[in-house]
Enzyme design. Structure first.
Site, short mmCIF file in Angstrom:
data_model
loop_
_atom_site.label_atom_id
_atom_site.label_comp_id
_atom_site.label_asym_id
_atom_site.label_seq_id
_atom_site.Cartn_x
_atom_site.Cartn_y
_atom_site.Cartn_z
N ASP A 263 0.81 -1.22 0.00
CA ASP A 263 0.00 0.00 0.00
C ASP A 263 0.84 1.27 0.00
OD1 ASP A 263 -2.29 -1.67 0.25
OD2 ASP A 263 -1.84 -1.86 2.38
N GLY B 233 -4.14 -4.62 -4.37
CA GLY B 233 -5.09 -3.60 -4.81
C GLY B 233 -4.30 -2.39 -5.26
N HIS B 234 -4.15 -2.23 -6.57
CA HIS B 234 -3.36 -1.11 -7.08
C HIS B 234 -4.30 0.02 -7.50
CE1 HIS B 234 0.30 -3.89 -7.95
NE2 HIS B 234 0.05 -3.72 -6.69
N GLN C 106 2.02 -6.22 -3.12
CA GLN C 106 2.29 -6.14 -1.68
C GLN C 106 3.58 -5.34 -1.45
OE1 GLN C 106 1.47 -9.68 -2.80
NE2 GLN C 106 -0.56 -8.82 -2.64
N LYS D 187 2.09 2.09 -5.21
CA LYS D 187 2.79 1.58 -6.41
C LYS D 187 1.97 1.79 -7.67
CE LYS D 187 2.97 -2.56 -4.66
NZ LYS D 187 2.58 -2.31 -3.25
P1 IMP Z 1 -2.62 -12.75 2.16
O1 IMP Z 1 -1.67 -12.22 1.16
O2 IMP Z 1 -4.06 -12.45 1.85
O3 IMP Z 1 -2.38 -14.19 2.49
O4 IMP Z 1 -2.33 -11.96 3.54
C1 IMP Z 1 -1.12 -12.09 4.25
C2 IMP Z 1 -0.70 -10.76 4.86
O5 IMP Z 1 -0.32 -9.87 3.81
C3 IMP Z 1 -1.80 -10.05 5.64
O6 IMP Z 1 -1.22 -9.33 6.71
C4 IMP Z 1 -2.37 -9.09 4.62
O7 IMP Z 1 -3.01 -7.99 5.21
C5 IMP Z 1 -1.10 -8.69 3.88
N1 IMP Z 1 -1.38 -8.24 2.51
C6 IMP Z 1 -1.71 -8.99 1.44
N2 IMP Z 1 -1.88 -8.23 0.35
C7 IMP Z 1 -1.63 -6.97 0.73
C8 IMP Z 1 -1.59 -5.73 0.03
O8 IMP Z 1 -1.81 -5.63 -1.19
N3 IMP Z 1 -1.29 -4.64 0.77
C9 IMP Z 1 -0.98 -4.71 2.10
N4 IMP Z 1 -0.98 -5.85 2.78
C10 IMP Z 1 -1.30 -6.97 2.10
#
Ligand code: IMP
Length: 402
Positions: free
Chosen positions: A13, A40-41, A215, A16
């Site tokens: 977040d 989520g971009h 991420q 990017k």
């Molecule tokens: P998962 O990727 O859904 O398995 O989540 C694992 C961890 O990564 C959690 O703490 C999520 O909140 C975090 N996470 C996954 N995708 C994002 C993102 O796009 N932005 C911020 N945190 C993320």
């Protein structure tokens, strides 16, 4: 400058989407190499906000080919929705502009079901990402290849039975799980191909290719704050295995926000659980683009960023959300930690001026420039871009520092 990589340098977040969108206008291709619909971009185009989850941000450049490579996990139902959303936006997604690796794994409703049971401890996005990477590691996953050769049905049945046995799914729900899946995969199968050779050829022809991380590097499964991480390699190493070709990145850009946020659980040394944190959340609109969850907010953590720079070998940084720092009497940044692992902060004077419409570096208030210079000196890496707002015009190009 053929191959460039853009990575989130913190916990995701960082903004990017906007940076990639700016850079994508000069690109022949944009490729995603890990993650899936957990990303989520957010982009703001002509004043309209748009959130991409799986499709690379190059989709808004008509000449750009977009790749979802083998390291990604693709949710076909969510992809169909994303394609329809883009269609409504006037952007047609066809196989010439979107290519999905035939070795990319497919997220099913079973993966999301398991995530809803097991993901709470980490605070996952619930998009089935971890369970899908588990299927991949167990060698029971479904890939785009299996759609092309028709073997997906048997694999789906096997996965469903496992879920009945171990995760309380009821056999009578089979068609609720299978029918939407089958419907979606038939719509997206047209995009599947061997992306490795296409990328290899494009790299050999010195095309401009942007590799877009999802991420943030500190959520990397091997190098992040395990177990509070995502299930892929979000740092630079993931790009080579994910894309399946050797890439000699000439530019390695880390995107960092002027403060820190984190969604989900896990350590966050500079977190602010007080009204200053709430103020950052409101000013920065820090609510998840994928889940809508309020993000945890805190001061910038330069110790964490130093680690991220070591991990990724950034050649430059893009600093985002600098406009959100206006109006704080004092600003802090974590610069180390004491023997009890508590953060040590450096304090900076704040500024009150709205900087969101400024167009040159020298117009920034001197306290703001001091904060920026300190970060640059601390990390030893120059800023390429400084973002002062969501619109692409609200960006200072630091390579022409004026
Ligand atoms: P998962 O990727 O859904 O398995 O989540 C694992 C961890 O990564 C959690 O703490 C999520 O909140 C975090 N996470 C996954 N995708 C994002 C993102 O796009 N932005 C911020 N945190 C993320």
């Amino acid at each position: 400058m053929p191959c460039t990589i853009v990575l989130g340098a913190q916990w995701g977040d960082e903004g990017k989407g906007k940076i990639v969108n700016i850079l994508a206008s000069d690109m022949d291709a944009v490729a995603r190499f890990q993650g899936g619909a957990n990303a989520g971009h957010t982009l703001v185009l002509d004043g309209k906000k748009i959130v991409l989850h799986q499709i690379p941000s190059g989709i808004f450049n008509a000449n750009c080919v977009n790749f979802i490579t083998g390291g990604c996990v693709v949710d076909p139902e969510a992809l169909v929705e994303e394609i329809e959303m883009l269609d409504n936006f006037g952007e047609t997604v066809d196989p010439r502009r979107l290519k999905i690796a035939e070795n990319a794994h497919i997220v099913t409703r079973m993966h999301k079901w398991i995530d809803s049971i097991e993901g709470g401890k980490v605070g996952t996005t619930g998009r089935g990402i971890g369970p899908c990477y588990v299927s991949k590691a167990r060698r029971t996953g479904i890939r785009f290849k299996n759609i092309l050769d028709g073997s997906y049905k048997t694999l789906f049945e096997g996965m469903f039975s496992e879920c009945v046995k171990h995760y309380g799914l009821e056999s009578r729900n089979y068609s609720d799980f299978f029918e939407p899946f089958e419907d979606a995969i038939h719509k997206v199968a047209q995009f599947a191909c061997d992306t490795r050779y296409i990328l290899f050829k494009s790299i050999a022809e010195e095309k401009n290719i942007l590799f877009e991380g999802a991420q943030g590097a500190m959520l990397d499964i091997d190098n992040g704050s395990y177990p509070y991480v995502t299930s892929s390699n979000t740092s630079i190493g993931g790009a080579l295995t994910g894309a399946g070709v050797f890439i000699d990145f000439m530019e390695r850009i880390g995107v960092m926000k002027a403060y820190c946020t984190r969604v989900g659980n896990g350590p966050f040394p500079t977190e602010l659980k007080d009204e200053t944190g709430e103020k950052l959340r409101q000013i920065g609109n820090e609510f998840g683009a994928t889940t809508g969850r309020p993000r945890r907010c805190g001061w910038l953590d330069l110790k964490l960023l130093k680690e991220s720079c070591m991990l990724n070998g950034f050649t430059s940084l893009a600093l985002t959300k600098m406009d959100c720092m206006s109006g704080f009497e004092k600003i802090k940044a974590g610069v180390g930690s004491d023997s009890s692992e508590h953060p040590i902060f450096k304090e900076f004077d704040g500024w009150t001026e709205d900087i969101s419409l400024l167009t040159s570096y020298n117009e920034l208030p001197s306290a703001c420039r001091q904060f920026i210079s300190y970060i640059e000196d601390f990390l030893g890496i120059p800023f390429k871009l400084i973002s002062l707002g969501p619109d692409r015009n609200q960006t200072l190009n630091m390579e022409q520092k004026i």
